[in-house]
Enzyme design. Structure first.
Site, PDB file in Angstrom:
ATOM      1  N   ASN A  72     -10.798  -2.506  -5.918  1.00 21.02           N
ATOM      2  CA  ASN A  72      -9.960  -1.551  -6.653  1.00 21.02           C
ATOM      3  C   ASN A  72     -10.516  -1.198  -8.040  1.00 21.02           C
ATOM      4  O   ASN A  72     -10.072  -0.221  -8.656  1.00 21.02           O
ATOM      5  CB  ASN A  72      -8.510  -2.057  -6.767  1.00 21.02           C
ATOM      6  CG  ASN A  72      -7.725  -1.960  -5.467  1.00 21.02           C
ATOM      7  OD1 ASN A  72      -6.844  -2.777  -5.202  1.00 21.02           O
ATOM      8  ND2 ASN A  72      -8.022  -0.961  -4.635  1.00 21.02           N
ATOM      9  N   ASP A 120       0.816  -1.207   0.000  1.00 17.83           N
ATOM     10  CA  ASP A 120       0.000   0.000   0.000  1.00 17.83           C
ATOM     11  C   ASP A 120       0.857   1.268   0.000  1.00 17.83           C
ATOM     12  O   ASP A 120       1.980   1.270   0.506  1.00 17.83           O
ATOM     13  CB  ASP A 120      -0.926  -0.015   1.232  1.00 17.83           C
ATOM     14  CG  ASP A 120      -2.099   0.950   1.072  1.00 17.83           C
ATOM     15  OD1 ASP A 120      -2.391   1.366  -0.058  1.00 17.83           O
ATOM     16  OD2 ASP A 120      -2.721   1.284   2.103  1.00 17.83           O
TER      17      ASP A 120
END
Ligand code: IPE
Ligand code: IPE
Ligand code: MG
Length: 234
Positions: free
Chosen positions: A60, A12
């Site tokens: 996503n 991330d």
């Protein structure tokens, strides 16, 4: 120092890292992707047997079409390059997640990479693509009910082991250490079943800047944990 058998990483912070450098998010993804290749080798050379990384979640897809497009092109390039690396390091690569949601050419690349590396066993590398833990359990439940209908599965035989064998991670031991980079302290739908007794390590360092030194810090922290599995002593 004890090296974890299985490390899982939530990659991330690519976007924030790029922004801090005054660059577009896509630049963060390019550098993050290169870092994955580098760190996979570092982790392999360290003697870690299993590595699982979260590269693209079922959620996503909600990002802009432009960003999703950049990521998909990076996966194309990465999967191709991964073949060479798999051969060199005798590494078995498996994609977890639902491949049917990916573009047909990416599905072909996944099948080829998994096929060519199926015989290797020096290291086991799982890449989570179009992966969501709830979606994985939903797909597992659909397969289980189909098997029950066909008389292949009886309710009384449903153990935790049988349940786990229907997940994408069948045959892979649960992670010992989970690392999430870039400050967020949540799972974001990653391996909810498999992380039941895993040690968690969160770092502010964004993924593109996560290097061997940062990895050693995580493994040191893991070594200082008093691991328990519900018993009274470790
Ligand atoms: C991780 O970086 C890569 C993916 C989730 C595909 P992000 O893109 O989430 O970057 P941040 O969290 O917005 O900084
Ligand atoms: C989790 O990161 C998914 C991946 C790393 C692939 P996100 O950046 O998408 O997670 P949230 O949205 O911050 O929870
Ligand atoms: Mg993020």
């Amino acid at each position: 120092m004890k090296i974890p058998n299985h490390i899982a990483i939530i990659l991330d912070g690519n976007g924030r890292w790029a922004k801090s450098k005054g660059r577009p998010r896509s630049y963060g993804h390019v550098v993050g992707c290169d870092n994955l290749e580098k760190m996979c080798n570092v982790i392999c050379d360290m003697g870690v047997k299993y590595l699982t990384v979260y590269a693209f979640s079922t959620e996503n897809w909600k990002r802009s079409a432009e960003e999703v497009g950049v990521l998909m092109n990076l996966f194309r390039r990465y999967l191709k390059r991964c073949e060479r690396n798999a051969k060199k390091r005798q590494m078995r690569v498996k994609i977890i997640g639902d491949p049917t949601g990916m573009a047909p050419d990416i599905q072909d690349m996944i099948a080829e990479l998994e096929g060519m590396s199926a015989g290797y066993d020096h290291m086991f590398f799982q890449i989570a693509l179009n992966y969501g833990s709830r979606d994985e359990m939903r797909r597992a439940a659909a397969k289980m009910t189909a098997d029950a209908r066909d008389g292949k599965l009886r309710p009384e035989d449903m153990s935790e082991e049988v349940f786990a064998s229907y997940l994408d991670t069948a045959g892979i031991p649960d992670p010992d250490l989970l690392i999430r980079t870039s400050g967020e302290q949540r799972l974001s739908n990653f391996l909810l079943w498999q992380l039941a007794y895993t040690e968690f390590y969160f770092t502010e360092t964004p993924w593109p800047a996560f290097d061997e030194k940062e990895l050693m810090k995580a493994i040191e922290a893991y070594n200082n944990r008093d691991r328990r599995f519900g018993d009274a002593k470790s």
